[in-house]
Write a protein that holds these residues in place. Structure first.
Motif, PDB file in Angstrom:
ATOM      1  N   ASP A 192     -22.391  -7.729 -20.422  1.00  0.00           N
ATOM      2  CA  ASP A 192     -22.442  -6.383 -20.984  1.00  0.00           C
ATOM      3  C   ASP A 192     -21.677  -5.376 -20.121  1.00  0.00           C
ATOM      4  O   ASP A 192     -21.450  -5.593 -18.933  1.00  0.00           O
ATOM      5  CB  ASP A 192     -23.898  -5.935 -21.138  1.00  0.00           C
ATOM      6  CG  ASP A 192     -24.634  -6.756 -22.180  1.00  0.00           C
ATOM      7  OD1 ASP A 192     -23.965  -7.294 -23.088  1.00  0.00           O
ATOM      8  OD2 ASP A 192     -25.864  -6.877 -22.088  1.00  0.00           O
ATOM      9  N   HIS A 251     -28.225   0.750 -22.131  1.00  0.00           N
ATOM     10  CA  HIS A 251     -28.245  -0.649 -22.576  1.00  0.00           C
ATOM     11  C   HIS A 251     -28.771  -0.740 -24.012  1.00  0.00           C
ATOM     12  O   HIS A 251     -28.171  -1.424 -24.855  1.00  0.00           O
ATOM     13  CB  HIS A 251     -29.130  -1.458 -21.635  1.00  0.00           C
ATOM     14  CG  HIS A 251     -29.241  -2.909 -21.992  1.00  0.00           C
ATOM     15  ND1 HIS A 251     -28.190  -3.794 -21.890  1.00  0.00           N
ATOM     16  CD2 HIS A 251     -30.300  -3.643 -22.462  1.00  0.00           C
ATOM     17  CE1 HIS A 251     -28.573  -5.001 -22.268  1.00  0.00           C
ATOM     18  NE2 HIS A 251     -29.847  -4.935 -22.618  1.00  0.00           N
ATOM     19  N   GLY A 252     -29.877  -0.075 -24.299  1.00  0.00           N
ATOM     20  CA  GLY A 252     -30.452  -0.132 -25.645  1.00  0.00           C
ATOM     21  C   GLY A 252     -29.548   0.476 -26.695  1.00  0.00           C
ATOM     22  O   GLY A 252     -29.405  -0.060 -27.802  1.00  0.00           O
ATOM     23  N   GLN A 255     -26.916  -2.096 -27.390  1.00  0.00           N
ATOM     24  CA  GLN A 255     -27.394  -3.317 -28.026  1.00  0.00           C
ATOM     25  C   GLN A 255     -27.685  -3.112 -29.505  1.00  0.00           C
ATOM     26  O   GLN A 255     -27.401  -3.969 -30.332  1.00  0.00           O
ATOM     27  CB  GLN A 255     -28.660  -3.813 -27.310  1.00  0.00           C
ATOM     28  CG  GLN A 255     -28.462  -4.287 -25.888  1.00  0.00           C
ATOM     29  CD  GLN A 255     -27.596  -5.525 -25.810  1.00  0.00           C
ATOM     30  OE1 GLN A 255     -27.836  -6.507 -26.508  1.00  0.00           O
ATOM     31  NE2 GLN A 255     -26.576  -5.482 -24.955  1.00  0.00           N
ATOM     32  N   ASP A 256     -28.297  -1.988 -29.845  1.00  0.00           N
ATOM     33  CA  ASP A 256     -28.717  -1.750 -31.237  1.00  0.00           C
ATOM     34  C   ASP A 256     -28.606  -0.260 -31.531  1.00  0.00           C
ATOM     35  O   ASP A 256     -29.594   0.470 -31.546  1.00  0.00           O
ATOM     36  CB  ASP A 256     -30.159  -2.237 -31.432  1.00  0.00           C
ATOM     37  CG  ASP A 256     -30.622  -2.138 -32.878  1.00  0.00           C
ATOM     38  OD1 ASP A 256     -29.852  -1.641 -33.719  1.00  0.00           O
ATOM     39  OD2 ASP A 256     -31.765  -2.533 -33.155  1.00  0.00           O
ATOM     40  N   TYR A 635     -35.701  -7.921 -26.047  1.00  0.00           N
ATOM     41  CA  TYR A 635     -34.437  -7.789 -25.324  1.00  0.00           C
ATOM     42  C   TYR A 635     -34.586  -8.096 -23.835  1.00  0.00           C
ATOM     43  O   TYR A 635     -33.627  -7.960 -23.070  1.00  0.00           O
ATOM     44  CB  TYR A 635     -33.896  -6.367 -25.475  1.00  0.00           C
ATOM     45  CG  TYR A 635     -33.452  -6.006 -26.871  1.00  0.00           C
ATOM     46  CD1 TYR A 635     -32.164  -6.310 -27.306  1.00  0.00           C
ATOM     47  CD2 TYR A 635     -34.315  -5.356 -27.751  1.00  0.00           C
ATOM     48  CE1 TYR A 635     -31.743  -5.963 -28.583  1.00  0.00           C
ATOM     49  CE2 TYR A 635     -33.911  -5.008 -29.032  1.00  0.00           C
ATOM     50  CZ  TYR A 635     -32.630  -5.321 -29.443  1.00  0.00           C
ATOM     51  OH  TYR A 635     -32.219  -4.994 -30.714  1.00  0.00           O
TER      52      TYR A 635
END
Length: 639
Positions: A192, A251-252, A255-256, A635
Motif C-alpha cells: 500500500d 489507510h481506510g 481501502q474503501d 481489514y
C-alpha cells in the motif's frame, strides 16, 4: 507433495451414561509394505484416562497429550488394509473438531518412525454443524477508519483524501517519529501507498506538529482542515499514537473510499482508557520464529497496545537461552519420539526444536521499545516445569513417588519442589540473566495450576512444612513465592503472576501485579486483598477459545464459547466497587498455543478478537459500536 505412508482417521462417539464418550480410530496402511509389531502414537488434548477400555488395541503408554497404542498380538497390517480400534474412557467430552488427534506417527518393529497424515475429528451419531459467520455485516455511522476508536471525535467528512501527509518543518526527533510510524505501516501493509512524507508533495496535506506540556503521556489531539492537519502532543508516545491514528484514517479511505473518508474538518481528543493494554503469547507449546514475534509486536503497535507478555517456558519446552544452563535450550526445547521430551500438541515423527538466543531476545526487546511496548517475560514456576525437571535431577526429591500427582494437563510431578535449596540457586542464576535482558519492571513467574496435592509425598517437603508451620500444597507454594519475590526485589524487579499466586497466603501485595484469568470475580477478590490487577478472563480474552458452539468451529472450550461480540462487549470493570477500581490496571488478551499448528489457525482464532481487546483497553465504554467494529475489523493485518 509426497503421499505419507499412513493415514489416521478419528471420530468421537457418544456413550449412554458416559458424558465423555469415546474415540474410534482407523489406521490405513499406504506404505506399500506389510507391517507387524508396530505402534501407533498420536497427540490429543482430549486424553485417555487410566480407566480406558480399548477394543482391538492396547494402551501402552501415555504422557499428557502423548498416547501410544499397539495392535493385538500377532496382528499384521497389509498394504491398502486398515486397522480399526476404539477407546472408551476419556477425561472429557470432545466438543469440536480440534479435540481429537492433532498429529500421529507409526513406530515400526525396527524402531523407525513413519509420519502419518491426519484430519479433523469427525462426529458420530450427531449432526456435525458447520462453522458459522462470526461477524455481522458492518455498518459505520461515522465514515472514519479508526480502531481502537478515540475517546472523543467530532469530524467532518472530506470529499477526497491526500496523497500523503507531509512536513514543512519539524524537529529531528519529530521526523524520526513520523518515519517510525511510516516504516511500521510499510511492514504491515507492504503493497500500500505510504501515509507520510518528510517534505512537501503534490496533492498532499500539511501535517503540523505542536509540542505542548499540557497533555498526559499517551494523550494527543488532532485538528483537521482542508489545508492542514495539526497534531498536538506532549510526550513521544502521544505523538506516535496520533500519527498512528492518521495512518489508519488514510489507510481506510484508500481501502474503501465508498465507506471511509479522510476528515476535512473537526477534532479528535484521545487518550487510553487503561494504562496496561497487553497481549500474551505462549511460545512454549508451539515455537514462533523471531520474525513472527516481531510481526505480532507490530500489530500490537498498530492497535496502540503497550504490553507484550512473552510466555517463554512451560511443561512442553523452555525457550529462553540461559547461558549458565545450555541444556535448557538444547534438551529442554526439543521434542521428538526418542527425545527426553516426547511429542506433544501436534508434533509427530519429526524432531521439533526452537529457542530464542539472548541476542534475539535483545533484538525483540529493542524492537518493542522502539514502538512503545514493554516486554514482560514469563518463566512459569513452580508448576509447568516438566522441561526443567527432565533435565536437572537434583531439583527433584528422589524419595518422592514419580507419579504422586498430575497437573491438569496430565504431566506427572511437574512442579519445582519448594523444599529443595538447589531450586533457588537455579532460579537465582536464571533471574540474573533475565534481569540483564529485560528492562521491564516486572518478571512474570506464572504461579498457575499447581496441582492440589503437589509435593505432599515428598519427605523433604513434609519436613519443610513441619519446620515452617506450612499447610498443604498452597502453603508450600506461598513459601516458595515469597522467596522468589525477595529474589526479584534484590534484582530490582517486581513480581507479576497469575491469580493463584495469592493462594495459601500469597505474597506481599506491594509492587505485585496479578492477572485474573479463571473468571471475572477473581479480579475483585485480588483487589480486595490489596493486589494490583490485570483482567484477562478466559471467558472473554483467551483467544484460543472457540468462537461458536458448532462442531466444525476450531479451538479450545474449557472456558466456554467466546464469540467476537462477547470479547468486544465484555467490561473488565464489571462489578468492581468504585473504591477498588484504582487497583484495576488494565486488560490483556492471552494467546495460548495448544491449537495453533499454522498461521491460518492463528489468524482465524486471534482475529478479530485481538482487535476487540485492543478497543476495550483504549476506548471508553460509551465510544464502542459493535457494527462499526465489524466493518473495520476484517481489514486487520495478520500474522
Amino acid at each position: 507433495m509426497v503421499t505419507l505412508p499412513f493415514v489416521l482417521e478419528n471420530s468421537w462417539y457418544p456413550i449412554e451414561g458416559d458424558l465423555a464418550g469415546g474415540f474410534s480410530f482407523v489406521l490405513h496402511n499406504m506404505s506399500g509394505a506389510e507391517i507387524s509389531n508396530f505402534r501407533l502414537i498420536y497427540t490429543s488434548l482430549t486424553r485417555v484416562t487410566d480407566e480406558a477400555v480399548c477394543q482391538n488395541a492396547t494402551l501402552l503408554r501415555r504422557n499428557a497429550n502423548f498416547h501410544e497404542f499397539g495392535p493385538p498380538e500377532g496382528f499384521k497390517l497389509a498394504p491398502g488394509d486398515s486397522w480399526a480400534f476404539k477407546v472408551d474412557g476419556l477425561h472429557r467430552s470432545a466438543k469440536h473438531r480440534t479435540d481429537g488427534a492433532k498429529s500421529a506417527y507409526v513406530t515400526l518393529s525396527d524402531g523407525t518412525h513413519k509420519p502419518c497424515a491426519i484430519g479433523d475429528l469427525m462426529l458420530e451419531g450427531r449432526h456435525s454443524e458447520p462453522a458459522p459467520k462470526l461477524l455481522p455485516d458492518g455498518k459505520v455511522s461515522e465514515p472514519f477508519f479508526l480502531q481502537p476508536w478515540p475517546k472523543k471525535t467530532s469530524l467532518g467528512k472530506g470529499d477526497s483524501y491526500p496523497v500523503a501527509l507531509f512536513l514543512k518543518s519539524a524537529t529531528s526527533d519529530e521526523k524520526s517519529s513520523v518515519q517510525k510510524v511510516q516504516t511500521l505501516y510499510q511492514r504491515l501493509f507492504a503493497a500500500d501507498h505510504v501515509p507520510f512524507a518528510l517534505s512537501p508533495v503534490h496533492e498532499g496535506r500539511e501535517l503540523v506538529l505542536r509540542k505542548t506540556n499540557t497533555l498526559a503521556n499517551e494523550e494527543y489531539k488532532l485538528t483537521f482542515s482542508e489545508t492542514e492537519v495539526a497534531l498536538t502532543y506532549t510526550m513521544e508516545s502521544g505523538l506516535q499514537y496520533g500519527l498512528t491514528t492518521l495512518a489508519q484514517l488514510l489507510h481506510g479511505a484508500r481501502q474503501d473510499p465508498e465507506t471511509f473518508s479522510f476528515p476535512s474538518s473537526g477534532t479528535i481528543d484521545d487518550t487510553p482508557r487503561y494504562g496496561w493494554r497487553g497481549c500474551h503469547l505462549d511460545v512454549s507449546r508451539q515455537f514462533y520464529p523471531t520474525a513472527d514475534v516481531t510481526r505480532l509486536i507490530d500489530i500490537l503497535a498498530w492497535y496502540k497496545m503497550n504490553i507484550f507478555h512473552w510466555h517463554l517456558t512451560d511443561d512442553e519446552a523452555w525457550r529462553l537461552e540461559i547461558k549458565a544452563y545450555p541444556e535448557l535450550t538444547t534438551i529442554g526445547a526439543t521434542r521428538g519420539p526418542d527425545e527426553i521430551l516426547l511429542p506433544q500438541l501436534g508434533n509427530g515423527a519429526e524432531i521439533v526444536s526452537g529457542f530464542y538466543s539472548q541476542d534475539e531476545v535483545k533484538a525483540v526487546v529493542a524492537h518493542a521499545a522502539h514502538l512503545g511496548l514493554e516486554v514482560v517475560p514469563e518463566v512459569d514456576i513452580p508448576g509447568h516445569c516438566t522441561a526443567v525437571l527432565a533435565i536437572f535431577g537434583n531439583l527433584s526429591d528422589g524419595q518422592e513417588a514419580p507419579d504422586s500427582y498430575h497437573s491438569v494437563q496430565g504431566f506427572p510431578n511437574n512442579a519445582l519442589n519448594p523444599a529443595i535449596e538447589a531450586t533457588y540457586a537455579f532460579l537465582a542464576t536464571v533471574f540474573d540473566e533475565m534481569a540483564s535482558l529485560f528492562p521491564s519492571r516486572y518478571v512474570h513467574i506464572g504461579g498457575d495450576e499447581v496441582a492440589d496435592g503437589s509435593w505432599l509425598a515428598s519427605p523433604k517437603a513434609k519436613k519443610l512444612m513441619e519446620q515452617e508451620g506450612l499447610e498443604g500444597t498452597f502453603g508450600l507454594q506461598s513459601y516458595f513465592m515469597k522467596r522468589v519475590q525477595q529474589m526479584l526485589l534484590e534484582r530490582g524487579k517486581c513480581l507479576a503472576g497469575w491469580d493463584e499466586v495469592s493462594h495459601g497466603g500469597g505474597v506481599s501485595p506491594e509492587g505485585t501485579l496479578l492477572m485474573a484469568w479463571q473468571n471475572p470475580d477473581v479480579g475483585i477478590d485480588l483487589a480486595r486483598k490489596g493486589y494490583d490487577v490485570v483482567m484477562t478472563p478466559g471467558q472473554a480474552y483467551y483467544l484460543d477459545m472457540v468462537q461458536d458452539d458448532a462442531w466444525q468451529e476450531p479451538g479450545a472450550s474449557w472456558a466456554g464459547t467466546v464469540p467476537p461480540e462477547h470479547s468486544y462487549h465484555y467490561e473488565a470493570e464489571g462489578d468492581f466497587p468504585e473504591d477498588l477500581r484504582p487497583r484495576l490496571k488494565g486488560i490483556q488478551a492471552c494467546i495460548w498455543s495448544e491449537n495453533f499448528l499454522s498461521h491460518d489457525y492463528f489468524n482465524r482464532l486471534v482475529f478479530p478478537r485481538l482487535c476487540a481487546v485492543a478497543e476495550a483497553g483504549w476506548s471508553p465504554k460509551d465510544a464502542k459500536d459493535w457494527l462499526r467494529f465489524a466493518a473495520i475489523a476484517p481489514y486487520a493485518p495478520k500474522l
